[in-house]
Design a protein around this motif. Structure first.
Motif, PDB file in Angstrom:
ATOM      1  N   MET A 158       4.789   4.952  -2.287  1.00  0.00           N
ATOM      2  CA  MET A 158       5.390   3.611  -2.169  1.00  0.00           C
ATOM      3  C   MET A 158       4.323   2.554  -2.506  1.00  0.00           C
ATOM      4  O   MET A 158       3.216   2.607  -1.992  1.00  0.00           O
ATOM      5  CB  MET A 158       5.864   3.436  -0.719  1.00  0.00           C
ATOM      6  CG  MET A 158       6.494   2.119  -0.408  1.00  0.00           C
ATOM      7  SD  MET A 158       8.279   2.108  -0.265  1.00  0.00           S
ATOM      8  CE  MET A 158       8.631   3.437   0.870  1.00  0.00           C
ATOM      9  N   LYS A 159       4.699   1.591  -3.382  1.00  0.00           N
ATOM     10  CA  LYS A 159       3.752   0.531  -3.739  1.00  0.00           C
ATOM     11  C   LYS A 159       3.720  -0.523  -2.630  1.00  0.00           C
ATOM     12  O   LYS A 159       4.777  -0.906  -2.113  1.00  0.00           O
ATOM     13  CB  LYS A 159       4.196  -0.166  -5.031  1.00  0.00           C
ATOM     14  CG  LYS A 159       4.322   0.780  -6.206  1.00  0.00           C
ATOM     15  CD  LYS A 159       2.983   0.904  -6.923  1.00  0.00           C
ATOM     16  CE  LYS A 159       3.012   1.958  -7.998  1.00  0.00           C
ATOM     17  NZ  LYS A 159       2.082   3.072  -7.809  1.00  0.00           N
ATOM     18  N   LEU A 160       2.550  -1.001  -2.311  1.00  0.00           N
ATOM     19  CA  LEU A 160       2.428  -2.094  -1.341  1.00  0.00           C
ATOM     20  C   LEU A 160       2.527  -3.408  -2.129  1.00  0.00           C
ATOM     21  O   LEU A 160       1.517  -4.039  -2.460  1.00  0.00           O
ATOM     22  CB  LEU A 160       1.107  -1.990  -0.565  1.00  0.00           C
ATOM     23  CG  LEU A 160       0.882  -3.008   0.553  1.00  0.00           C
ATOM     24  CD1 LEU A 160       1.951  -2.901   1.633  1.00  0.00           C
ATOM     25  CD2 LEU A 160      -0.505  -2.843   1.170  1.00  0.00           C
ATOM     26  N   GLY A 161       3.751  -3.769  -2.492  1.00  0.00           N
ATOM     27  CA  GLY A 161       3.967  -4.949  -3.326  1.00  0.00           C
ATOM     28  C   GLY A 161       3.146  -4.833  -4.603  1.00  0.00           C
ATOM     29  O   GLY A 161       3.011  -3.755  -5.176  1.00  0.00           O
ATOM     30  N   ASN A 162       2.580  -5.972  -5.024  1.00  0.00           N
ATOM     31  CA  ASN A 162       1.775  -5.973  -6.247  1.00  0.00           C
ATOM     32  C   ASN A 162       0.283  -5.844  -5.968  1.00  0.00           C
ATOM     33  O   ASN A 162      -0.541  -6.264  -6.774  1.00  0.00           O
ATOM     34  CB  ASN A 162       2.023  -7.274  -7.029  1.00  0.00           C
ATOM     35  CG  ASN A 162       3.461  -7.356  -7.507  1.00  0.00           C
ATOM     36  OD1 ASN A 162       4.139  -6.332  -7.640  1.00  0.00           O
ATOM     37  ND2 ASN A 162       3.947  -8.572  -7.756  1.00  0.00           N
ATOM     38  N   THR A 173      -1.170   2.075  -2.952  1.00  0.00           N
ATOM     39  CA  THR A 173      -0.029   2.960  -2.689  1.00  0.00           C
ATOM     40  C   THR A 173      -0.097   3.410  -1.241  1.00  0.00           C
ATOM     41  O   THR A 173      -1.140   3.889  -0.777  1.00  0.00           O
ATOM     42  CB  THR A 173      -0.096   4.187  -3.626  1.00  0.00           C
ATOM     43  OG1 THR A 173      -0.094   3.700  -4.969  1.00  0.00           O
ATOM     44  CG2 THR A 173       1.124   5.086  -3.439  1.00  0.00           C
ATOM     45  N   VAL A 174       1.020   3.241  -0.535  1.00  0.00           N
ATOM     46  CA  VAL A 174       1.005   3.500   0.908  1.00  0.00           C
ATOM     47  C   VAL A 174       2.108   4.479   1.304  1.00  0.00           C
ATOM     48  O   VAL A 174       3.053   4.710   0.556  1.00  0.00           O
ATOM     49  CB  VAL A 174       1.209   2.179   1.697  1.00  0.00           C
ATOM     50  CG1 VAL A 174      -0.030   1.315   1.651  1.00  0.00           C
ATOM     51  CG2 VAL A 174       2.419   1.409   1.184  1.00  0.00           C
ATOM     52  N   THR A 175       1.961   5.026   2.513  1.00  0.00           N
ATOM     53  CA  THR A 175       2.996   5.895   3.081  1.00  0.00           C
ATOM     54  C   THR A 175       3.949   5.027   3.909  1.00  0.00           C
ATOM     55  O   THR A 175       3.535   3.979   4.427  1.00  0.00           O
ATOM     56  CB  THR A 175       2.347   6.963   3.974  1.00  0.00           C
ATOM     57  OG1 THR A 175       1.378   6.343   4.835  1.00  0.00           O
ATOM     58  CG2 THR A 175       1.657   8.013   3.123  1.00  0.00           C
ATOM     59  N   PRO A 176       5.220   5.442   4.067  1.00  0.00           N
ATOM     60  CA  PRO A 176       6.188   4.589   4.789  1.00  0.00           C
ATOM     61  C   PRO A 176       5.767   4.298   6.229  1.00  0.00           C
ATOM     62  O   PRO A 176       6.016   3.220   6.745  1.00  0.00           O
ATOM     63  CB  PRO A 176       7.480   5.418   4.787  1.00  0.00           C
ATOM     64  CG  PRO A 176       7.282   6.515   3.816  1.00  0.00           C
ATOM     65  CD  PRO A 176       5.835   6.671   3.540  1.00  0.00           C
TER      66      PRO A 176
END
Ligand SMILES: NC(=O)c1ccc[n+]([C@@H]2O[C@H](COP(=O)([O-])OP(=O)(O)OC[C@H]3O[C@@H](n4cnc5c(N)ncnc54)[C@H](OP(=O)(O)O)[C@@H]3O)[C@@H](O)[C@H]2O)c1
Length: 328
Positions: A1-5, A9-12
């Motif tokens: 999952m992208k952390l916005g711009n 990249t992060v986990t939920p």
């Protein structure tokens, strides 16, 4: 999952360390979680035990702050001792509050807020020292309109400089004015582009009022991190407020029907928000973390979440109750 711009990249699910780095905190059963044992070595080992369980569960976003006592140092020593490289994790921290409790619980003031340039520069150095090369995201801790931080050109320029050098810049918001503060923050432009890349805000079944502005922030490209999804423990069985008992019973019943616990249900509701990139667990023990992680296996439809709308409190009531939670 992208952390916005942000490019991160992060986990939920992420893990916040507010309950892990210092003897005193406002979460309901904080003192019991620590067995009233505030030895620094014991607390560091306890924090590492929770971090190990988080790692095993696949959590890769970790959230700290200068004011969470030794949270940054405990996180740093864990990363090094487990030989985790900076590429394998995303680490966020915050500046703007200074921890002043001197490792005690019974003090009138636990942290002092100051969003000045001097504090930013000092705390950046302290965060870098504790998190040696791991820091990815630096957030203004509880930005408010009154603190003036969103108008302070010297602070904004300093943050823009950090951003130029590759650090993502965010803010956390709290309290009745979190919506207005975020709206203002989204308008802050430096060198022709929006400065803030990420926001951390409170959203939970008792106070979901920030949902709309968080959706707008997400659409505008900001990373969105949800904190306090369990309302500091008020959305767990530990809430013994007689007034809340009927609501608690209903939530526990709904959780049971979906094969989960109340904390699993409340975190799943946050995870179901399409604009949320990371939902923080604030687990204080390995057992709580394992229970929280169950939320990842729970799917809640919009109708069910909407059916909880009568549980909500007005932001004024919600935040007044939060401010009465005792440090323990
Ligand atoms: N202004 C800001 O920027 C700000 C403010 C607050 C938080 N945060 C961040 O958000 C993170 C999460 O916040 P939070 O800790 O307030 O989150 P929370 O999820 O609302 O509350 C976590 C607390 O709920 C209780 N809990 C969790 N799982 C449980 C279980 N299975 N059974 C019973 N109790 C359980 C524990 O408290 P007890 O055991 O003590 O009852 C735990 O400490 C923090 O760590 C921090 O990183 C940021």
């Amino acid at each position: 999952m992208k952390l916005g711009n942000t490019g991160l990249t992060v986990t939920p699910l992420g893990l916040g360390l507010a309950a892990l780095g210092r003897p005193g905190y406002i979460n309901l059963g904080h003192a019991e979680d620590l067995h009233h044992n505030y030895d620094r070595g014991v607390m560091e080992r306890s924090a590492h035990a929770v971090l190990d369980v988080a790692w095993e569960a696949g959590i890769r976003y970790f959230d700290a702050a200068r004011s969470y006592g030794l949270a940054e140092a405990f996180l740093g020593s864990w990363l090094v001792s487990r030989r985790i490289s900076s590429e394998e994790v995303v680490i966020g921290s915050k500046w703007g509050y200074t921890y002043t409790a001197d490792w005690r619980v019974d003090v009138p003031v636990h942290e002092v807020k100051d969003h000045s340039l001097a504090v930013l520069r000092r705390q950046r150095q302290e965060s870098d020292a504790a998190l040696d090369g791991y820091l990815d995201l630096y957030q203004v801790h509880s930005a408010t309109l009154e603190s003036g931080v969103l108008e302070n050109q010297a602070v904004l320029a300093e943050l823009a400089g950090y951003r130029e050098s590759g650090l993502a810049i965010g803010l956390s918001v709290s309290g009745v004015s979190q919506v207005e503060t975020l709206e203002r923050a989204m308008q802050v432009v430096f060198d022709g582009r929006p400065l803030f890349q990420c926001v951390q805000a409170t959203w939970n079944l008792l106070d979901p009022s920030a949902g709309e502005v968080l959706q707008a922030a997400h659409r505008a490209g900001l990373g969105v991190i949800i904190k306090e999804a369990l309302a500091n423990g008020r959305l767990t069985g530990k809430n013994d407020d007689p007034e809340f008992a009927p609501k608690l019973a209903r939530l526990e019943q709904a959780a049971l029907q979906r094969g989960t616990t109340l904390d699993g249900l409340a975190l799943a509701a946050a995870l179901a928000q399409p604009w949320a990139d990371v939902v923080l667990s604030g687990a204080a023990t390995p057992g709580q973390l394992l229970s929280n992680v169950n939320a990842l296996n729970v799917t809640l439809d919009e109708d069910l979440i909407a059916s909880f709308s009568d549980l909500t409190e007005s932001p004024a009531v919600y935040w007044a109750k939060r401010s009465r939670l005792p440090w323990n």
